[in-house]
Design an enzyme around this catalytic site. Structure first.
Site, short mmCIF file in Angstrom:
data_model
loop_
_atom_site.label_atom_id
_atom_site.label_comp_id
_atom_site.label_asym_id
_atom_site.label_seq_id
_atom_site.Cartn_x
_atom_site.Cartn_y
_atom_site.Cartn_z
N GLU A 156 8.87 -3.69 -16.29
CA GLU A 156 7.95 -2.55 -16.41
C GLU A 156 6.56 -2.90 -15.89
O GLU A 156 5.91 -2.08 -15.24
CB GLU A 156 7.87 -2.09 -17.86
N HIS A 194 8.52 7.60 -19.65
CA HIS A 194 9.25 7.48 -20.91
C HIS A 194 9.80 8.81 -21.41
O HIS A 194 10.48 8.85 -22.44
CB HIS A 194 8.34 6.86 -21.98
#
EC number: 3.4.26.1
Length: 315
Positions: A156, A194
């Site tokens: 990430e 997300h």
């Protein structure tokens, strides 16, 4: 104003992390915490990561302006994936500074989490039945912990901090940039990425639509805020990506601070009375005071412990 080509690169980087999560051969309805699903997703994300480590610097080198052209080599090195290499410095190999930056960032985070850290130490010191090794075994030596504490922070941060930030820095003239843009615009990509968890929760059917909506909005908010922190760290440390990775991993390990573990043990699991009960009650108040103190001190520690003058990315 972002050029359309720059926006497409940013959008590609963001989407390219999420797409492999659903390009799996797992049976329909297989949950994200299923070990087979985790392995399949990590394999596909690893392939995408390796591809992007070459594709993104290539796109940056091809799309950068003629007045501030950047080579593929410089774009690749600027990602910060090589420990101790500071691409913007005349003498780029600065391993001692690299270690110093890591140490200071960990100190900053320990200050933020001073309450939970001290609570953890006291719990194991005052509870003879507890075992740090047993806790470590159950907490870390499994595929879920590997995903949450190692794989996710590394991938990430490479995608949503390094690749996004360097795209801004390499494709947009610095005269048109501000630090606020660098900190928050890429962070919004990270936060919105997300939102895909809402789809998974809908598929599982274990939550109401309202609960999913509220949970997703909260997740987008706090991941955007956390993204702002890692972007700040990347800029202040001169592109030290590993500081961001370590912070991300430690924050995943610590999570959101909950009630005092020591207090729960001696008031619920092994309830004590008398003097011990009073001491535990005092500690519980101190614990919450330390939570507040750690949060209040964050602004100062970010300025004093993150980065070193002369090593920062400047506009």
């Amino acid at each position: 104003m972002l050029q359309f080509s720059t926006f497409l690169v940013l959008l590609y980087i963001s989407i390219s992390y999420v797409l492999p999560l659903y390009a799996t051969s797992q049976p329909e309805g297989s949950k994200r915490d299923n070990p087979r699903t985790i392995k399949s997703r990590m394999q596909k994300l690893t392939i995408m990561l390796i591809s992007n480590l070459f594709l993104v610097p290539f796109l940056q080198s091809q799309l950068s302006s003629t007045t501030s052209h950047i080579s593929f080599k410089d774009a690749f090195l600027g990602l910060g994936i090589i420990p101790g290499y500071y691409a913007a410095l005349p003498n780029p190999w600065q391993f001692s500074q690299f270690v110093k930056d890591l140490t200071k960032c960990v100190a900053m985070l320990l200050t933020l989490y001073c309450g939970p850290v001290l609570d953890f130490v006291l719990y194991h010191l005052l509870n003879p039945k507890s075992s740090i090794l047993e806790d470590f075994y159950h907490e870390f030596l499994n595929i879920w912990s590997f995903r949450n504490f190692i794989f996710a922070p590394i991938t990430e941060e490479i995608f949503y901090t390094s690749m996004l930030l360097t795209t801004y820095l390499n494709l947009i003239p610095h005269s048109q940039l501000s630090y606020q843009q660098l900190f928050w615009q890429p962070s919004l990509f990270f936060g919105l990425a997300h939102a895909h968890h809402a789809y998974e929760q809908l598929q599982e059917g274990s939550m109401t639509t309202v609960s999913i909506l509220l949970t997703t909005c909260f997740q987008i908010l706090y991941t955007t805020l956390f993204g702002g922190l890692t972007k700040f760290v990347f800029v202040r440390t001169g592109g030290n990506l590993w500081c961001c990775i370590i912070l991300h991993a430690l924050c995943n390990i610590m999570g959101f601070p909950g009630p005092s573990r020591l207090n729960l043990h001696f008031t619920v699991v092994d309830k004590k009375a008398g003097r011990i009960s009073k001491l535990v009650s005092i500690w519980n108040k101190c614990y919450f005071a330390l939570l507040v103190l750690g949060l209040i001190s964050l602004k100062d520690t970010l300025q004093t412990l993150v980065g070193t003058p002369g090593y920062r990315i400047t506009l």
